[in-house]
Scaffold this motif. Structure first.
Motif, PDB file in Angstrom:
ATOM      1  N   ILE A  76       0.884   4.235  -2.765  1.00 39.74           N
ATOM      2  CA  ILE A  76       0.733   5.668  -2.487  1.00 39.74           C
ATOM      3  C   ILE A  76       1.884   6.449  -3.112  1.00 39.74           C
ATOM      4  N   VAL A  93       1.388  12.550  -5.454  1.00 38.42           N
ATOM      5  CA  VAL A  93       2.270  12.362  -4.296  1.00 38.42           C
ATOM      6  C   VAL A  93       3.716  12.623  -4.690  1.00 38.42           C
ATOM      7  N   THR A 115      -1.005   4.982   7.151  1.00 33.12           N
ATOM      8  CA  THR A 115       0.169   4.853   6.285  1.00 33.12           C
ATOM      9  C   THR A 115       0.327   6.082   5.401  1.00 33.12           C
ATOM     10  N   TYR A 116      -0.776   6.565   4.864  1.00 30.75           N
ATOM     11  CA  TYR A 116      -0.755   7.734   3.970  1.00 30.75           C
ATOM     12  C   TYR A 116      -0.247   8.964   4.727  1.00 30.75           C
ATOM     13  N   GLU A 146       0.830  -1.204   0.000  1.00 32.73           N
ATOM     14  CA  GLU A 146       0.000   0.000   0.000  1.00 32.73           C
ATOM     15  C   GLU A 146       0.865   1.254   0.000  1.00 32.73           C
ATOM     16  N   MET A 147       1.938   1.220   0.801  1.00 31.39           N
ATOM     17  CA  MET A 147       2.834   2.366   0.871  1.00 31.39           C
ATOM     18  C   MET A 147       3.447   2.656  -0.494  1.00 31.39           C
ATOM     19  N   TRP A 174      -5.775  11.637  -5.579  1.00 32.90           N
ATOM     20  CA  TRP A 174      -4.930  11.332  -4.423  1.00 32.90           C
ATOM     21  C   TRP A 174      -5.255   9.971  -3.819  1.00 32.90           C
ATOM     22  N   GLN A 175      -6.273   9.315  -4.320  1.00 35.81           N
ATOM     23  CA  GLN A 175      -6.720   8.063  -3.721  1.00 35.81           C
ATOM     24  C   GLN A 175      -6.100   6.867  -4.430  1.00 35.81           C
ATOM     25  N   SER A 199      -5.457  12.196   3.294  1.00 39.02           N
ATOM     26  CA  SER A 199      -5.169  10.874   3.866  1.00 39.02           C
ATOM     27  C   SER A 199      -6.266  10.405   4.804  1.00 39.02           C
TER      28      SER A 199
END
Length: 478
Positions: A241, A247, A388-389, A237-238, A469-470, A380
């Protein structure tokens, strides 16, 4: 008034978060106080650059944040599983190292710098790990309409803790009421009391009941059943992102945006001490301007929650002007005399000017910090991967701050910059070209040159639609 009314339903959560962020500010303030004590004992900029490494865990916490966001004791909850043990360890560590820290300072700067750096690096590592848990907790404790105030709560809490451990300790130490060792014992006791309260108090448990929405409960159950798979999923997931184009754009902005202020942030107070201003005087000035840092987040919170990037851009040019003004204030301050005394001819007007300048600089810095944190909280706010975000965004922000601070200190103490120094400048120079001025002017010029690029990136971030951003599909995971 409306902002206070909006926060009233979340009052218990706000108080809990302020407490936790306040305690996180204590090691930061204590580290700043130790830096002053090292400077008072003759540390040079190169040694200060080494000691500045203590705050780097906040720039590296992304490496272990997925562990904090995944591993937990189901009975305690995802966040309390980390906060209670970490506060307990910090409290015990302060008790165990109090006398050792005091003895190091008595042994001289050369012997003290590296061990003190290692000790406070560990303290900051523990606080940075707690910060991951608290930031993630804030996203679920606060209601959806108030999540944008997470940055304000963070700023208020950490400022209070920093003030108590920096200004408060230096005042007590100057009055010979407390030594570094005894103050660390007091702080250790506060951490242990807080850990016990968060663990067992009914109020804390009542607030914690809001901690995990249903999706997060499923996630915790999956982590308990297959911890390695859950941990791998968190790191995945990190990376997801980090791959998002907005990002990556934000990361570039955060790396560049503090270049213009780096020297003022890291060198001004140390240069004043180098020229004979006592740490007590600086602590008094800090005490006078600290209320600004506490009140400003509350005042600008509604504005930054609505228009974070407009607020950030508004503060940039005035902050650059304040950085330039700091150079001239230092130029008006003579070097310490042969007897190592504080300059006696400085008037009250000079100190008032210093307080006004540093107060304005603090206010502008707070506006930019709260604006960033408000934006981070908004993008986030997904309850499932929000921790995490948020950690990733905060880590990038801290990295942008720490690399510029450490670089400014290193350059001010480096042989390369010393060779540029002109102890007796020619008549056409209006100020000596010593390392302080060299690094400050270099940062100011870089800040002006980079400003169009920084503003352009900020506008691009501001105009990016929120769905961009998602992480697609994140909310569908089980």
């Amino acid at each position: 008034m409306s902002a206070v009314s909006d926060l009233r339903p979340d009052a218990q959560a706000v108080l809990l978060l302020v407490l936790l962020y306040t305690l996180q500010g204590v090691p930061m303030g204590l580290g700043a106080a130790v830096s002053f004590m090292l400077q008072e004992r003759g540390a040079d900029y190169s040694q200060q650059a080494i000691f500045s490494l203590v705050s780097w865990p906040f720039s590296l916490k992304l490496l272990w944040a997925p562990v904090v966001d995944t591993v937990c004791l189901p009975a305690a909850g995802l966040r309390r599983s980390w906060i209670v043990p970490l506060q307990t360890i910090i409290g015990i560590a302060m008790f165990a190292t109090a006398d050792y820290s005091q003895n190091l300072l008595h042994g001289g700067v050369e012997q003290a710098v590296k061990p003190m750096t290692a000790l406070y690096f560990v303290m900051h590592f523990l606080c940075a790990t707690q910060d991951v848990a608290v930031d993630g907790w804030a996203l679920t404790l606060l209601s959806a309409k108030n999540v944008g105030y997470a940055g304000t709560i963070n700023a208020v809490g950490q400022t209070i803790g920093y003030f108590a451990a920096f200004t408060g300790f230096l005042a007590l130490e100057q009055a010979k009421l407390m030594s570094l060792g005894s103050f660390m014992l007091l702080c250790g006791a506060l951490f242990l009391v807080s850990a016990a309260w968060v663990a067992v108090s009914p109020e804390s448990r009542q607030v914690a009941d809001k901690e995990d929405p249903e999706a997060a409960r499923k996630r915790a159950a999956a982590a308990a059943a297959a911890p390695l798979a859950a941990l791998a999923s968190s790191y995945k997931e990190m990376l997801s992102i980090a791959r998002l184009p907005p990002v990556r754009t934000l990361a570039l902005f955060l790396i560049l945006n503090r270049i213009g202020f780096a020297a003022t942030d890291s060198l001004t107070a140390l240069e004043m001490m180098k020229r004979g201003v006592s740490k007590t005087t600086l602590a008094t000035i800090s005490a006078c301007i600290t209320p600004i840092s506490i009140v400003m987040p509350v005042v600008v919170g509604p504005w930054t929650a609505r228009s974070p990037w407009r607020a950030w851009r508004w503060a940039y040019i005035p902050r650059m002007i304040m950085s330039l003004a700091a150079v001239f204030l230092i130029y008006a301050l003579p070097a310490r005399d042969a007897d190592d005394h504080e300059p006696t001819h400085l008037t009250l007007t000079y100190y008032v000017a210093v307080m006004i300048l540093l107060g304005l600089f603090s206010a502008l810095s707070t506006v930019q910090f709260v604006a960033q944190m408000s934006f981070f909280s908004t993008v986030s706010s997904d309850a499932e991967i929000g921790g995490t975000y948020m950690t990733m965004l905060n880590t990038m922000s801290n990295l942008g701050s720490k690399w510029t601070t450490s670089a400014a200190l290193y350059l001010a103490g480096s042989d390369v910059v010393r060779r540029l120094a002109v102890p007796q400048p020619p008549s056409w120079m209006s100020a000596p070209l010593d390392p302080f001025y060299t690094v400050n002017w270099a940062c100011f010029v870089l800040g002006i040159v980079a400003m169009p690029v920084i503003f352009s990136i900020a506008r691009r971030i501001e105009s990016t639609p929120m769905p961009m951003w998602q992480v697609k599909g994140a909310s569908d995971k089980e």
